[in-house]
Scaffold this motif. Structure first.
Motif, PDB file in Angstrom:
ATOM      1  N   LEU A   1       4.049 -27.203   2.082  1.00 25.78           N
ATOM      2  CA  LEU A   1       4.576 -28.287   2.934  1.00 25.78           C
ATOM      3  C   LEU A   1       3.706 -28.397   4.173  1.00 25.78           C
ATOM      4  CD1 LEU A   1       8.429 -27.686   3.052  1.00 25.78           C
ATOM      5  CD2 LEU A   1       7.051 -28.871   1.353  1.00 25.78           C
ATOM      6  N   LYS A   2       3.340 -29.604   4.519  1.00 22.15           N
ATOM      7  CA  LYS A   2       2.548 -29.774   5.734  1.00 22.15           C
ATOM      8  C   LYS A   2       2.933 -31.076   6.405  1.00 22.15           C
ATOM      9  CE  LYS A   2      -1.565 -31.820   3.528  1.00 22.15           C
ATOM     10  NZ  LYS A   2      -2.929 -31.590   3.059  1.00 22.15           N
ATOM     11  N   HIS A   3       2.689 -31.254   7.670  1.00 23.42           N
ATOM     12  CA  HIS A   3       2.090 -30.352   8.664  1.00 23.42           C
ATOM     13  C   HIS A   3       3.216 -30.033   9.636  1.00 23.42           C
ATOM     14  CE1 HIS A   3      -1.035 -33.118   7.101  1.00 23.42           C
ATOM     15  NE2 HIS A   3      -1.779 -32.042   7.058  1.00 23.42           N
ATOM     16  N   PHE A   4       3.573 -28.785   9.725  1.00 21.04           N
ATOM     17  CA  PHE A   4       4.781 -28.303  10.417  1.00 21.04           C
ATOM     18  C   PHE A   4       4.456 -28.010  11.875  1.00 21.04           C
ATOM     19  CE2 PHE A   4       8.014 -24.774  10.917  1.00 21.04           C
ATOM     20  CZ  PHE A   4       9.131 -25.556  10.706  1.00 21.04           C
TER      21      PHE A   4
ATOM     22  N   ALA B   1      -6.450 -26.121  -2.826  1.00 15.11           N
ATOM     23  CA  ALA B   1      -7.123 -27.427  -2.793  1.00 15.11           C
ATOM     24  C   ALA B   1      -6.174 -28.461  -2.227  1.00 15.11           C
ATOM     25  CB  ALA B   1      -7.556 -27.825  -4.198  1.00 15.11           C
ATOM     26  N   ASP B   2      -6.762 -29.437  -1.485  1.00 13.82           N
ATOM     27  CA  ASP B   2      -5.941 -30.581  -1.075  1.00 13.82           C
ATOM     28  C   ASP B   2      -5.600 -31.304  -2.359  1.00 13.82           C
ATOM     29  OD1 ASP B   2      -5.849 -30.656   1.850  1.00 13.82           O
ATOM     30  OD2 ASP B   2      -8.011 -30.607   1.672  1.00 13.82           O
ATOM     31  N   GLY B   3      -4.590 -31.870  -2.357  1.00 15.17           N
ATOM     32  CA  GLY B   3      -3.684 -32.842  -2.234  1.00 15.17           C
ATOM     33  C   GLY B   3      -3.731 -33.874  -1.123  1.00 15.17           C
TER      34      GLY B   3
ATOM     35  N   GLY C   1      -2.902 -42.641  11.489  1.00 10.19           N
ATOM     36  CA  GLY C   1      -3.976 -42.715  10.498  1.00 10.19           C
ATOM     37  C   GLY C   1      -3.652 -42.028   9.186  1.00 10.19           C
ATOM     38  N   ARG C   2      -2.703 -41.096   9.200  1.00  6.31           N
ATOM     39  CA  ARG C   2      -2.372 -40.380   7.963  1.00  6.31           C
ATOM     40  C   ARG C   2      -1.073 -40.862   7.337  1.00  6.31           C
ATOM     41  NH1 ARG C   2      -4.054 -34.072   8.235  1.00  6.31           N
ATOM     42  NH2 ARG C   2      -4.337 -34.436   6.023  1.00  6.31           N
ATOM     43  N   ASN C   3      -0.582 -41.997   7.777  1.00  6.69           N
ATOM     44  CA  ASN C   3       0.672 -42.492   7.201  1.00  6.69           C
ATOM     45  C   ASN C   3       0.618 -42.574   5.681  1.00  6.69           C
ATOM     46  OD1 ASN C   3       2.390 -42.791   9.335  1.00  6.69           O
ATOM     47  ND2 ASN C   3       1.898 -44.923   9.725  1.00  6.69           N
TER      48      ASN C   3
ATOM     49  N   SER D   1       0.904 -27.269  11.899  1.00  2.80           N
ATOM     50  CA  SER D   1       0.036 -28.360  12.323  1.00  2.80           C
ATOM     51  C   SER D   1      -0.864 -27.937  13.485  1.00  2.80           C
ATOM     52  CB  SER D   1       0.887 -29.566  12.709  1.00  2.80           C
ATOM     53  OG  SER D   1       1.884 -29.172  13.625  1.00  2.80           O
ATOM     54  N   TYR D   2      -1.774 -28.829  13.830  1.00  5.89           N
ATOM     55  CA  TYR D   2      -2.715 -28.551  14.919  1.00  5.89           C
ATOM     56  C   TYR D   2      -2.059 -28.639  16.297  1.00  5.89           C
ATOM     57  CZ  TYR D   2      -6.688 -29.410  11.708  1.00  5.89           C
ATOM     58  OH  TYR D   2      -7.605 -29.348  10.705  1.00  5.89           O
ATOM     59  N   ASN D   3      -1.115 -29.574  16.428  1.00  6.77           N
ATOM     60  CA  ASN D   3      -0.601 -29.955  17.749  1.00  6.77           C
ATOM     61  C   ASN D   3       0.293 -28.891  18.375  1.00  6.77           C
ATOM     62  OD1 ASN D   3       0.948 -31.154  15.349  1.00  6.77           O
ATOM     63  ND2 ASN D   3       2.508 -30.943  16.931  1.00  6.77           N
TER      64      ASN D   3
ATOM     65  N   SER E   1      -2.282 -21.618   8.652  1.00 11.70           N
ATOM     66  CA  SER E   1      -2.660 -22.572   9.705  1.00 11.70           C
ATOM     67  C   SER E   1      -3.299 -23.783   9.063  1.00 11.70           C
ATOM     68  CB  SER E   1      -3.676 -21.926  10.643  1.00 11.70           C
ATOM     69  OG  SER E   1      -4.915 -21.764   9.976  1.00 11.70           O
ATOM     70  N   ASP E   2      -3.255 -24.910   9.746  1.00 11.64           N
ATOM     71  CA  ASP E   2      -4.126 -26.001   9.333  1.00 11.64           C
ATOM     72  C   ASP E   2      -5.554 -25.530   9.640  1.00 11.64           C
ATOM     73  OD1 ASP E   2      -5.264 -28.344   8.490  1.00 11.64           O
ATOM     74  OD2 ASP E   2      -3.904 -29.662   9.590  1.00 11.64           O
ATOM     75  N   TRP E   3      -6.523 -26.234   9.096  1.00 11.92           N
ATOM     76  CA  TRP E   3      -7.917 -25.767   9.183  1.00 11.92           C
ATOM     77  C   TRP E   3      -8.407 -25.755  10.638  1.00 11.92           C
ATOM     78  CZ3 TRP E   3      -5.783 -25.005   5.002  1.00 11.92           C
ATOM     79  CH2 TRP E   3      -6.434 -24.574   3.862  1.00 11.92           C
TER      80      TRP E   3
HETATM   81  C1  BGC Z   1      -5.974 -31.309   7.246  1.00 10.97           C
HETATM   82  C2  BGC Z   1      -5.090 -30.684   6.190  1.00 10.97           C
HETATM   83  C3  BGC Z   1      -5.934 -30.239   5.033  1.00 10.97           C
HETATM   84  C4  BGC Z   1      -7.004 -29.285   5.539  1.00 10.97           C
HETATM   85  C5  BGC Z   1      -7.926 -28.797   4.452  1.00 10.97           C
HETATM   86  C6  BGC Z   1      -7.130 -30.417   7.633  1.00 10.97           C
HETATM   87  O1  BGC Z   1      -8.010 -31.077   8.464  1.00 10.97           O
HETATM   88  O2  BGC Z   1      -5.209 -31.606   8.390  1.00 10.97           O
HETATM   89  O3  BGC Z   1      -4.121 -31.595   5.759  1.00 10.97           O
HETATM   90  O4  BGC Z   1      -5.135 -29.625   4.054  1.00 10.97           O
HETATM   91  O5  BGC Z   1      -7.810 -29.958   6.492  1.00 10.97           O
HETATM   92  O6  BGC Z   1      -8.711 -29.821   3.982  1.00 10.97           O
END
Ligand code: BGC
Length: 789
Positions: free
Chosen positions: A137-140, A32-34, A104-106, A184-186, A216-218
């Motif tokens: 740990l994210k987002h690497f 689950a997120d955090g 936006g995610r600061n 991370s996505y990038n 992976s990120d989603w």
């Molecule tokens: C976010 C992640 C998040 C994941 C699952 C992604 O879009 O970048 O930080 O953990 O979604 O909700």
């Protein structure tokens, strides 16, 4: 396990779970997120209605607490809530650097400084995992903008990558051993993070010794088999049937070695085994409890005692939402930063305050968290207005509150630059109330959220106009800001005596703000990022967010205060700044050595005294400055901090321990951290711009690392090794015809024109025949010339 079973373990079973292999008892992990609360969704939903959970202050708020112990406590509470909600792995903390105020995610991230983020993140991870719940740990890595976030290419040089963007990950991996890391996505320098072998394997596993799994990120996966080879263990979300088939086929056709698949599965199984261990422990605890209950029946005398113990144990392990709310409030109080307090307007005394105008819709409808995947469904929500009302009720009529909305509150987390509608009428009402009062507290702020960067760092126009109008009618204005990043204050800061940065303080933020305003708690937060005067002062301004698919990290190492220091640009408020209702004096700086080698540690201590009249906490910061360095270095770098709690008049000693790494920079030529021989200044202060004590130490490096040299190395580089110097002398004596060059070579004062030449070009110039050239090149001994000076 069959090949198919192994492939199935390399992707989620659904949106939030890993696959189970029931046949051999591999359990499924629920994630689950955090990061600042548990956002437990149903297994097949991405953004639905999450189960209620405590919403703690968000990352940028927690970053400003500068309290590692507090982060550990918050982490442990999250761990308990996760267990209570059936969550095995928390998708946090987010530790990307705050490169630009516009990201936006600061609000999810701690700081612009990797040491601060790394230390706080390590505390957080240790806390979560002390409850046998994993942290991620994210987002690497280098995910510092939301602009084109699934495709953008972060172009960053190697030294900057190591010193700024990877350093916090490294610290946490080594210190706290997180169960997982999310790539991370990038892209990073042209390669998707999800396919980046150097990041996911060479650095993360081989160099840092990471033992968890990489997910992976989603939807960040591009080519699954390339990802596996690079070190991406788990694809999220699932199911990923086509990719499972692709993996199986790749193994069968020889495109993917089975040992690579085995390694990935092994990494996921480590976490599954931890979960199975916890489940077994829980079962045995339950069994023990039952056994103990039976014993209790037999041993009447011990009964009460044991029950009490069990109760305590249950309370310790269990999930006490009321206690977590109280912690969320304490945390928020420690995060809030008192930026300005002219004439000691604050704290307000509830027994003497008189009539106070509370202005701004966020006083009643709090802006307390950001939008997107980090959004938590809070167990309860306090507003500052209600809490101030409670104080007014207790004041026997001494404190009288009035309220004016001032502006319309936008949908929280809409990220639409405030989305507020300007209303002359709303402002007029606020001005009227303020002019009839002893003081005005104005609540303003800026929503932010995932997937979209901000376009400027100003408050919404309606909020600016509100502050300016109210301040014109009332001298005693206190501005309370809610938001996740630095904001510009130039249009109004001079007009108001007091400013509080309330961040996005979580569900108990309302009472925390009220308690700071009325002095029930003493502010102790410090800025974990620089607040520049204007956006164009920010070091990433010319390159953020980028264009043509590229975000160029053109400012290099000079992120945050490293840049403002170097360029001597005065920020609105510097990194590390934060006022208190007390004052603190610094004295007696001591270093336990005046000279040390890079194999030794250095202790730095100082005495801190609370010279004010009330108890408070001070964040003592230690920065390091390298006086002479072969490579450019920032003027100062944070290498230690301590939050010390002091009664009025009390003095305590704080101590820092530094080691080689704290004095080092990353040298990409030798691909290592290097601490050079020379003098270093140790700066102890109350902020990056308020250094109170200074000391000096001499470091003796025990080895000098030389980059391997070859035909492309310059003559200047070759002159640093004996084989190069000998070969050049030979050239002077036997080959060089040009008398000027010959003389320069013999005297050892070669002109820059020659020094800058790669060896092969120099040889071409001075060797008369091909045979001479081959012989001369051979003398430079390129294979083994990295040796000594
Ligand atoms: C976010 C992640 C998040 C994941 C699952 C992604 O879009 O970048 O930080 O953990 O979604 O909700």
């Amino acid at each position: 396990m069959t090949l198919e079973e192994k492939a199935s373990l390399c992707a989620g079973a659904d949106m939030w779970r890993t696959a189970a292999v029931e046949r051999i008892g591999v359990p499924s992990l629920f994630m689950a997120d955090g990061p600042h609360g548990i956002r437990k969704e149903q297994a097949d939903v991405l953004l639905g209605g999450a189960a209620p959970a405590t919403c703690f202050p968000t990352g940028s708020a927690l970053g400003s607490s500068w309290n590692k112990q507090l982060l550990e406590e918050v982490g442990a509470s999250l761990g308990r809530e996760a267990r209570h909600l059936g969550v095995d792995l928390l998708l946090g903390p987010g530790i990307n650097m705050k490169r630009s105020p516009l990201n936006g995610r600061n609000f999810e991230y701690y700081s612009e400084d990797p040491y601060l983020s790394g230390e706080l993140g390590a505390g957080f991870v240790a806390g979560v995992q002390s409850e046998h719940v994993g942290a991620t740990l994210k987002h690497f890595a280098c995910n510092n903008t939301e602009h084109e976030r699934m495709t953008i290419n972060s172009v960053v040089d190697e030294r900057t990558l190591r010193e700024i963007y990877l350093a916090a990950f490294e610290r946490i991996v080594k210190q706290a051993k997180p169960w997982a890391i999310m790539c991370s996505y990038n892209k990073v320098n042209g390669t998707y993070a999800a396919e980046h072998h150097e990041l996911l394997t060479a650095i993360l596993r081989e160099e840092w010794g990471f033992e968890g799994f990489v997910m992976s990120d989603w939807l960040a996966v591009d080519d699954r088999v390339v990802g596996l080879k690079a070190g991406l263990d788990l694809e999220m979300p699932g199911p990923a049937e086509a990719n499972a088939r692709y993996i199986v086929e790749a193994v069968r056709s020889g495109k993917l070695e089975e040992r690579v698949l085995n390694a990935a599965v092994g990494h996921v199984l480590v976490a599954a085994a931890k979960l199975a261990e916890r489940q077994a422990e829980q079962e045995s605890e339950q069994e023990q409890e039952q056994e103990q209950e039976q014993e209790q029946e037999q041993e009447q005398e011990q009964e009460q005692e044991q029950e009490q113990e069990q109760e305590q144990e249950r309370a310790r392990r269990g999930c006490d939402f009321a206690a977590h709310h109280a912690l969320a409030r304490r945390a928020a109080e420690e995060c809030i930063v008192l930026l300005k307090n002219s004439g000691e307007l604050l704290p307000l005394d509830p027994m003497q305050a008189g009539k106070i105008a509370v202005i701004g819709a966020f006083a009643q409808a709090p802006l307390y968290q950001g939008g997107g995947s980090a959004k938590v469904n809070p167990t309860q929500l306090e507003s500052a207005w209600e809490e101030m009302g409670r104080l007014a009720a207790q004041s026997g009529g001494q404190l009288v509150l009035t309220y004016a909305a001032g502006y319309e509150a936008a949908a929280e987390g809409s990220g639409e630059g405030g989305g507020m509608q300007q209303g002359e009428q709303l402002i007029g009402e606020a001005v009227q109330l303020a002019s009839e009062s002893e003081a005005a507290v104005i609540f303003v702020g800026m929503p932010e959220g995932e997937s979209r960067d901000r376009t400027d760092m100003d408050l919404p126009a309606a909020h600016i106009q509100l502050i300016q109008s109210v301040a014109a009618a009332q001298r005693n204005c206190i501005v309370v800001i809610n938001g996740g990043s630095a904001i510009a204050m130039q249009p109004w800061i001079e007009a108001v005596p007091a400013v509080i940065m309330g961040w996005l303080p979580g569900q108990a933020g309302g009472s925390a703000i009220a308690s700071i305003l009325f002095g029930q708690s003493n502010p102790s937060g410090k800025l974990s990022e620089t607040f520049p005067v204007k956006l164009s002062d920010n070091p990433s301004f010319l390159n953020f967010p980028g264009e043509n698919g590229i975000t160029l990290y053109g400012e290099g190492l000079y992120v945050g205060y490293r840049y403002y220091d170097k360029k001597a640009i005065q920020p609105q408020f510097p990194f590390g700044h934060g006022l208190s209702y007390s004052t603190f004096s610094y004295s007696s700086l001591k270093l336990n050595k005046a000279m040390l080698t890079d194999q030794e540690t250095l202790n730095v201590s100082a005495q801190i005294t609370n010279t004010g009249s009330r108890a408070g906490m001070e964040v003592v910061q230690l920065y390091v400055h390298d006086q002479e360095s072969e490579w450019g270095r920032p003027d100062k770098e944070l290498k230690g901090f301590v939050k010390v709690s002091l009664q009025a008049g009390q003095t305590k000693e704080v101590t820092f321990t530094l080691e080689k790494r704290d004095l080092s920079y990353y040298n990409p030529k030798v691909r290592q951290w290097v601490a050079e021989t020379g003098r270093f200044t140790l700066l102890v202060g109350s902020s990056s711009a308020d250094i109170r004590l200074q000391g000096e130490v001499f470091l003796k490096a025990t080895e000098k690392l030389e980059a391997p040299k070859d035909a492309n190395s310059t003559i200047s580089e070759w002159l640093t090794v004996p084989s190069g110097r000998v070969a050049l002398q030979y050239a002077a004596e036997h080959l060089v015809k040009d008398e000027v060059l010959k003389g320069e070579l013999e005297r050892g004062d070669l002109h820059d024109f020659y020094k800058q030449m790669p060896l092969y070009k120099f040889v071409k110039l001075v060797a008369p025949t091909e045979a001479d050239a081959v012989r001369l090149i051979g003398m430079f001994n390129p294979i083994n010339a990295s040796d000594q000076t």
